[in-house]
Design a protein around this motif. Structure first.
Motif, short mmCIF file in Angstrom:
data_model
loop_
_atom_site.label_atom_id
_atom_site.label_comp_id
_atom_site.label_asym_id
_atom_site.label_seq_id
_atom_site.Cartn_x
_atom_site.Cartn_y
_atom_site.Cartn_z
N PRO A 23 -23.26 -51.86 -18.00
CA PRO A 23 -23.25 -50.41 -18.26
C PRO A 23 -22.10 -50.06 -19.19
CG PRO A 23 -22.45 -50.88 -16.05
CD PRO A 23 -22.98 -52.17 -16.58
N PRO A 24 -22.33 -49.24 -20.19
CA PRO A 24 -21.25 -48.88 -21.12
C PRO A 24 -20.09 -48.21 -20.40
CG PRO A 24 -23.38 -48.20 -21.99
CD PRO A 24 -23.62 -48.62 -20.57
N ASP A 78 -20.71 -31.77 -22.81
CA ASP A 78 -20.61 -32.40 -24.13
C ASP A 78 -20.79 -33.91 -24.02
OD1 ASP A 78 -20.15 -30.01 -25.45
OD2 ASP A 78 -17.97 -30.28 -25.58
N ILE A 79 -20.18 -34.51 -23.00
CA ILE A 79 -20.31 -35.96 -22.80
C ILE A 79 -21.75 -36.32 -22.50
CG2 ILE A 79 -19.64 -37.90 -21.32
CD1 ILE A 79 -16.92 -36.44 -20.96
N ALA A 80 -22.39 -35.55 -21.63
CA ALA A 80 -23.80 -35.81 -21.33
C ALA A 80 -24.66 -35.68 -22.58
CB ALA A 80 -24.29 -34.84 -20.25
N GLY A 81 -24.36 -34.69 -23.43
CA GLY A 81 -25.11 -34.53 -24.67
C GLY A 81 -24.91 -35.71 -25.60
N VAL A 88 -28.17 -43.35 -24.01
CA VAL A 88 -27.51 -44.04 -22.90
C VAL A 88 -27.76 -43.25 -21.62
CG1 VAL A 88 -25.30 -44.73 -21.93
CG2 VAL A 88 -25.74 -45.04 -24.38
N GLU A 89 -28.22 -43.92 -20.59
CA GLU A 89 -28.52 -43.23 -19.35
C GLU A 89 -27.39 -43.36 -18.34
OE1 GLU A 89 -30.03 -40.87 -16.60
OE2 GLU A 89 -30.85 -41.11 -18.62
N ASP A 112 -26.16 -39.05 -10.83
CA ASP A 112 -27.12 -40.15 -11.00
C ASP A 112 -26.89 -40.94 -12.28
OD1 ASP A 112 -28.28 -39.36 -8.65
OD2 ASP A 112 -29.90 -38.23 -9.60
N ARG A 113 -26.03 -40.46 -13.16
CA ARG A 113 -25.78 -41.16 -14.42
C ARG A 113 -24.62 -42.13 -14.31
NH1 ARG A 113 -27.32 -37.48 -19.60
NH2 ARG A 113 -27.57 -39.59 -20.39
#
Length: 271
Positions: A23-24, A78-81, A88-89, A112-113
């Protein structure tokens, strides 16, 4: 270097090893810094083949400056966007200081991410009335005076005096980031941070591996804050970096990176 257009603003970011394994790792910088504060970690983790994503928060670095007030939830979204933009999930998300509080907000909004959390030199408690007044007063001051005086005043709290003497290049890097930050962006973040909620309850619901790191000389977020998070978060790991203040990732990069690598390798499917 890339840019992500999110509505009316642009977020500047670096995406290292996009084909990397596991995972990143996404790292969130503190105040008043930019993504270059994570250079030792990007180099170290990337050298081991993992994808690492770092961005400048809105108001900082090369991202768009938005005056006014920027709440933590805006930074988290912003990070989620950016993650959506990159396709990336799930990620391991880490942050230092206010970056750690943005990580806590991201966990509250998007649990959940997450595959893992790294919380460095940060605190979960809501802002106090006194702290709220102090942050708003500092925002006013930065808008009036600029960043220079503030940067000089807090350098020895960001980086332990012994480390300033031992590693002048690190001190200059930290000082340069602070001086180079937009007063408008810094003030907006301070006003938003002054309204932060309490994350104690939400951290008790963390169900992913968590690494907590703190410098033993940190005056901004002392060891007691780190120990509180360690008690709250089930099965978390606490690492105390001796001789470091508020930025152990730059003051003691070898120790910080060793703890980070061991943590990433411990995440199921993380190698």
């Amino acid at each position: 270097m890339g840019t992500f257009i999110n509505g009316r603003i642009t977020i500047a970011y670096d995406d290292h090893n996009p084909e990397g394994t596991g995972p990143p790792l996404v790292l969130v910088h503190g105040h008043p810094f930019d993504r270059s504060m994570w250079a030792p970690q990007v180099q170290h983790v990337g050298r081991h083949g993992r994808r690492v994503i770092v961005s400048d928060l809105r108001g900082y670095g090369r991202s768009t400056v938005v005056p006014g007030r920027t709440p933590l939830r805006t930074f988290a979204r912003d990070i989620a966007g950016l993650l959506d933009h990159l396709g990336v999930e799930q990620i391991v998300l880490g942050g230092l200081s206010v970056g750690g509080q943005i990580v806590m907000e991201f966990h509250r909004l998007f649990p959940d991410r997450l595959r893992g959390l790294v919380l460095a030199d940060t605190a979960p408690q809501a802002e106090t009335d006194e702290g709220r007044r102090a942050r708003n007063a500092m925002a006013d001051r930065l808008l009036q005076e600029g960043m220079g005086g503030y940067a000089e005043e807090v350098l020895a709290k960001m980086v332990a005096p012994a480390n300033i003497r031992r590693s002048p290049a690190v001190a200059e890097h930290v000082l340069g980031m602070m001086r180079g930050t937009s007063p408008d962006g810094a003030a907006a973040a301070l006003r938003g941070r002054a309204e932060r909620p309490d994350y104690v309850a939400s951290l008790s619901r963390v169900r992913v591996p968590t690494l907590i790191v703190v410098g033993d000389g940190d005056e901004f977020t002392p060891i007691g804050d780190a120990r509180l998070m360690h008690q709250i978060i089930p099965d978390s790991t606490l690492v105390i970096v001796e001789g470091a203040a508020h930025m152990p990732n730059l003051e003691a990069p070898a120790e910080f990176n060793e703890a980070l690598s061991a943590f990433l390798d411990s995440i199921p499917g993380g190698q």
